[in-house]
Write an enzyme that holds these catalytic residues in place. Structure first.
Site, PDB file in Angstrom:
ATOM      1  CD  GLU A   1      14.776 -18.471  16.468  1.00  0.00           C
ATOM      2  OE1 GLU A   1      15.886 -18.774  16.959  1.00  0.00           O
ATOM      3  OE2 GLU A   1      14.323 -19.005  15.428  1.00  0.00           O
TER       4      GLU A   1
ATOM      5  CD  GLU B   1      19.100 -20.633  11.705  1.00  0.00           C
ATOM      6  OE1 GLU B   1      19.966 -21.482  11.457  1.00  0.00           O
ATOM      7  OE2 GLU B   1      18.722 -20.353  12.854  1.00  0.00           O
TER       8      GLU B   1
END
Ligand code: G3I
Length: 331
Positions: free
Chosen positions: A245, A130
């Site tokens: 994910e 991220e």
């Protein structure tokens, strides 16, 4: 017997996996059975994060991560490491030390220790998790403790350090919110592609990207004309792509369970049919297998209040989402 997602994926030269915690596998024979039935790859959901492995400077707690690796080895499953650097899992002691000392020692030592410890077991690492932030920060990069102390070079340095400690591991950058047609995600896609371009041009050891794919039924339709060119640009840089994910946030839980499950399955089918059309997408990982363990659950939710965004329900019965993944993998 539920059809195996791993077998379907393997038939097409891909893999299927999930994020898990070893304590959950040990506590639930049904989860264990589903993991063994469906998965060829495992991602530790929390055990390999910095605050899980080293909660204090002189205190290492690798037990759960080692346990998951042993479980994977015993069952011939491969492991995706998650995640060497993530702003959200950096322990406070390390943040303080990084800010105080402003040299690379704290991060360098950590990456060397962890990538080194699992060098023969972790096949692919999310080295930086991220790093993108669309909120007007420098080059679309997130304003985190690493940016503030080292500038944007922290990403390349982390990749170099991981490569030095685990030369055979494939190295990835993993990020979220690239799926939908809105201005925030457009800015994020552009910033991500620019980051990848800079890293590849500089010859940084980067093999793959992870696209988290936390799908969201409130964000409007998924559009091939948005997703396909994005994937093609990544593929064009010679990078592999992992869906890392996958799950679905329903938001609206007022319909019948049957209708809700159909909507979740349709979203997953639509997403996977688009992304699996790209040969560089090498595998799919869901962020959990059972709704019982999903990070998306509202606090204290039970029964119909549970989000139903994973392949199995809370008692490990397969749902239409399982069949959707199976069909997309074989399409
Ligand atoms: O184990 C402790 C428990 O002892 C304590 O009582 C409880 C109180 O909050 O916390 C428990 O730890 C929690 C842990 O999950 C296990 O349940 C942490 O607080 C909580 O922060 C942690 O959340 C995880 C989160 O990452 C942060 O590490 C989620 O399970 C996990 O699904 C989530 O995963 C992230 C990916 O790494 C990156 N992408 C987004 C994704 C979802 O947020």
């Amino acid at each position: 017997m539920t059809a195996s997602l791993s077998t379907a994926a393997t038939e097409k030269g891909r893999y299927f996996g999930t994020a898990v915690r070893i304590d959950q596998i040990e506590a639930s024979p049904r989860l264990r059975q589903a993991v063994l039935n469906d998965c060829g790859f495992l991602t530790p959901e929390i055990h390999m994060k910095w605050n899980a492995l080293q909660p204090a400077r002189d205190h290492w707690t690798p037990g759960p991560a080692d346990g998951l690796v042993r479980f994977a080895q015993a069952n011939e499953l491969r492991v995706r490491g998650h995640a060497l650097l993530w702003h959200n899992s950096t322990p406070h002691w390390a943040e303080d030390e990084i800010v105080r000392e402003r040299n690379w020692n704290t991060v360098g030592r950590y990456i060397e220790a962890v990538a080194g410890r699992y060098r023969d077991h972790v096949e692919e690492w999310d080295v930086v998790n991220e790093p993108i932030d669309a909120d007007g920060s420098t080059d679309g990069l997130r304003d985190n403790v690493f940016m503030r102390s080292y500038g944007s070079s922290y990403i390349a340095r982390a990749l170099e350090a991981a490569h030095a400690a685990a030369p055979k591991a494939r190295l990835a950058i993993n990020d979220y919110s690239f799926e939908y047609d809105n201005s925030t995600e457009q800015v994020r896609r552009t910033a991500f592609l620019k980051l990848l371009e800079r890293l590849k041009t500089a010859g940084t050891p980067l093999d793959a990207v992870g696209l988290q794919a936390h799908l969201d039924l409130s964000k409007g339709p998924l559009k091939p004309e948005i997703l396909k060119p994005f994937l093609a640009e990544i593929a064009g840089m010679g990078l592999d792509i992992a869906i890392t994910e996958l799950d679905v946030n329903e938001h609206d839980r007022r319909l019948s369970l049957r209708e809700r499950d159909a909507r979740v399955a349709d979203e997953v089918r639509r997403y996977l049919d688009i992304v699996l059309d790209e040969p560089k997408v090498k595998g799919v990982t869901t962020w959990g297998l059972s709704d019982e363990h999903s990070w998306l659950q509202p606090t204290g939710a039970k029964g119909a209040a549970l989000n139903r965004g994973l392949p199995y329900d809370a008692v490990l019965e397969p749902k239409p989402m399982h069949r959707a993944i199976h069909a997309s993998l074989l399409a």
